[in-house]
Design a protein around this motif. Structure first.
Motif, PDB file in Angstrom:
ATOM      1  N   UNK A 137      43.153  29.071  31.165  1.00 30.19           N
ATOM      2  CA  UNK A 137      43.629  30.430  30.926  1.00 30.19           C
ATOM      3  C   UNK A 137      42.675  31.465  31.509  1.00 30.19           C
ATOM      4  N   UNK A 138      41.389  31.240  31.392  1.00 30.17           N
ATOM      5  CA  UNK A 138      40.407  32.153  31.947  1.00 30.17           C
ATOM      6  C   UNK A 138      40.531  32.195  33.464  1.00 30.17           C
ATOM      7  N   UNK A 139      40.770  31.051  34.079  1.00 23.60           N
ATOM      8  CA  UNK A 139      40.942  31.000  35.532  1.00 23.60           C
ATOM      9  C   UNK A 139      42.154  31.788  35.972  1.00 23.60           C
ATOM     10  N   UNK A 140      43.234  31.700  35.233  1.00 23.75           N
ATOM     11  CA  UNK A 140      44.443  32.460  35.582  1.00 23.75           C
ATOM     12  C   UNK A 140      44.199  33.947  35.410  1.00 23.75           C
ATOM     13  N   UNK A 141      43.539  34.282  34.339  1.00 18.97           N
ATOM     14  CA  UNK A 141      43.247  35.699  34.101  1.00 18.97           C
ATOM     15  C   UNK A 141      42.319  36.249  35.151  1.00 18.97           C
ATOM     16  N   UNK A 142      41.397  35.409  35.621  1.00 19.91           N
ATOM     17  CA  UNK A 142      40.473  35.841  36.659  1.00 19.91           C
ATOM     18  C   UNK A 142      41.219  36.184  37.934  1.00 19.91           C
ATOM     19  N   UNK A 143      42.297  35.463  38.236  1.00 22.83           N
ATOM     20  CA  UNK A 143      43.112  35.761  39.420  1.00 22.83           C
ATOM     21  C   UNK A 143      43.773  37.118  39.284  1.00 22.83           C
ATOM     22  N   UNK A 144      44.271  37.392  38.082  1.00 28.74           N
ATOM     23  CA  UNK A 144      44.881  38.695  37.840  1.00 28.74           C
ATOM     24  C   UNK A 144      43.840  39.796  37.984  1.00 28.74           C
ATOM     25  N   UNK A 145      42.641  39.531  37.473  1.00 25.57           N
ATOM     26  CA  UNK A 145      41.580  40.528  37.596  1.00 25.57           C
ATOM     27  C   UNK A 145      41.235  40.765  39.069  1.00 25.57           C
ATOM     28  N   UNK A 146      41.200  39.722  39.859  1.00 23.98           N
ATOM     29  CA  UNK A 146      40.901  39.861  41.289  1.00 23.98           C
ATOM     30  C   UNK A 146      42.014  40.633  41.994  1.00 23.98           C
ATOM     31  N   UNK A 147      43.257  40.340  41.623  1.00 26.66           N
ATOM     32  CA  UNK A 147      44.385  41.063  42.218  1.00 26.66           C
ATOM     33  C   UNK A 147      44.377  42.527  41.796  1.00 26.66           C
ATOM     34  N   UNK A 148      44.083  42.764  40.535  1.00 24.73           N
ATOM     35  CA  UNK A 148      44.014  44.143  40.035  1.00 24.73           C
ATOM     36  C   UNK A 148      42.899  44.905  40.732  1.00 24.73           C
ATOM     37  N   UNK A 149      41.740  44.231  40.862  1.00 26.06           N
ATOM     38  CA  UNK A 149      40.607  44.879  41.541  1.00 26.06           C
ATOM     39  C   UNK A 149      40.954  45.173  42.996  1.00 26.06           C
ATOM     40  N   UNK A 150      41.612  44.255  43.682  1.00 22.44           N
ATOM     41  CA  UNK A 150      42.000  44.465  45.086  1.00 22.44           C
ATOM     42  C   UNK A 150      42.980  45.630  45.193  1.00 22.44           C
ATOM     43  N   UNK A 151      43.941  45.695  44.264  1.00 23.65           N
ATOM     44  CA  UNK A 151      44.903  46.800  44.264  1.00 23.65           C
ATOM     45  C   UNK A 151      44.201  48.124  43.985  1.00 23.65           C
ATOM     46  N   UNK A 152      43.272  48.130  43.029  1.00 27.85           N
ATOM     47  CA  UNK A 152      42.510  49.353  42.720  1.00 27.85           C
ATOM     48  C   UNK A 152      41.676  49.786  43.922  1.00 27.85           C
ATOM     49  N   UNK A 153      41.031  48.815  44.576  1.00 34.46           N
ATOM     50  CA  UNK A 153      40.222  49.129  45.764  1.00 34.46           C
ATOM     51  C   UNK A 153      41.093  49.705  46.875  1.00 34.46           C
ATOM     52  N   UNK A 154      42.258  49.109  47.095  1.00 38.35           N
ATOM     53  CA  UNK A 154      43.170  49.601  48.139  1.00 38.35           C
ATOM     54  C   UNK A 154      43.625  51.022  47.824  1.00 38.35           C
ATOM     55  N   UNK A 155      43.934  51.284  46.548  1.00 37.96           N
ATOM     56  CA  UNK A 155      44.339  52.636  46.143  1.00 37.96           C
ATOM     57  C   UNK A 155      43.193  53.632  46.365  1.00 37.96           C
TER      58      UNK A 155
END
Length: 165
Positions: free
Chosen positions: A13-31
């Protein structure tokens, strides 16, 4: 055994959440990058300006002599812009501003040019009477000043006098 299965599940579960965090961070960085690029590409509002009168003492101070074309102030007494073969002058905020000729623009009397460029402004001086074939003297014309973003900040139709000074 239950503890091992529970720990493995938490790791998964932590690994899956980490992927979401990476995607969220990438989206935030792009914004954030898009916002910075937008801010860098924004132009400040155009500021209208009115060239000031160029006095005889201004001409003497800068040693402005020879053949020239000058944009007359509507009063007909003073000048708002002076064009010569190697430069043009306008007065802004009490200071004479020198502009260089665009020798690719059409030539006018006394070897003057239609367009002159500077760091912050460009000047276009167009003789509308006799389209550049004006003999020394005065004729109608137009002055146009553009800012560094090529936006019109001043325009005036008036008399342009070409003469030897």
């Amino acid at each position: 055994m239950r503890l091992v299965i529970l720990a493995a599940g938490l790791v998964a579960l932590t690994g899956c959440g980490g992927g979401d965090d990476a995607q969220t961070k990438a989206a935030d960085d792009a914004r954030d990058i898009a916002m910075v690029e937008k801010a860098q590409n924004m132009r400040p509002p155009a500021e209208r300006l009115v060239p000031e009168i160029i006095t005889e003492s201004d001409l003497e101070e800068k040693d402005i002599l020879g053949g020239l074309c000058a944009v007359q102030h509507p009063s007909g007494i003073h000048y708002l812009a002076i064009a010569r073969p190697d430069d043009a002058w306008i007065k802004l905020d009490g200071e004479l501003v020198r502009l260089g000729p665009d020798k690719g623009s059409p030539e006018q009397p006394y070897g003057t040019w239609t367009k002159y460029d500077g760091k912050e402004y460009s000047l276009r001086m167009q003789l509308t009477a006799n389209e550049g074939e004006m003999e020394p003297g005065a004729g109608s014309g137009e002055i146009l000043v553009r800012d560094s973003f090529d936006r019109e900040v001043f325009r005036l139709s008036t008399q342009i006098e070409c003469k030897e000074r």
